[in-house]
Design a protein around this motif. Structure first.
Motif: not given
Length: 82
Positions: A3-8, A12-14
């Motif tokens: 979930s931490g990697l997904f948040f990063i 970045k995508a945003m």
């Protein structure tokens, strides 16, 4: 951990999508001004062109707005269309 990697990744995508959105929004504003007023300065042959021509070139103006802005200032500074 995942979930931490997904948040990063999402963050970045945003950031990338925001930058693209700002670029396109700036291009839209510049493109409208360019096709209605500034195009005569850069291209003398476009004087008196119909609105359909201006509508056709608007997407290109939106994408290439930094180059067209640079060209506009160059023509204003030097007076040359080369």
């Amino acid at each position: 951990m995942i979930s931490g990697l997904f948040f990063i990744f999402v963050k970045k995508a945003m950031m990338i999508l925001t930058a693209i959105g700002l670029y396109v929004a700036s291009g839209l504003v510049f493109g409208i001004v360019f096709v209605t007023r500034l195009i005569r300065t850069v291209d003398e042959g476009s004087a008196g062109s119909p609105w359909t021509f201006r509508l056709v070139i608007l997407p290109g103006c939106i994408v290439l707005w930094p180059i067209l802005l640079w060209k506009y200032f160059k023509v204003r500074r030097t007076g040359s269309h080369d």
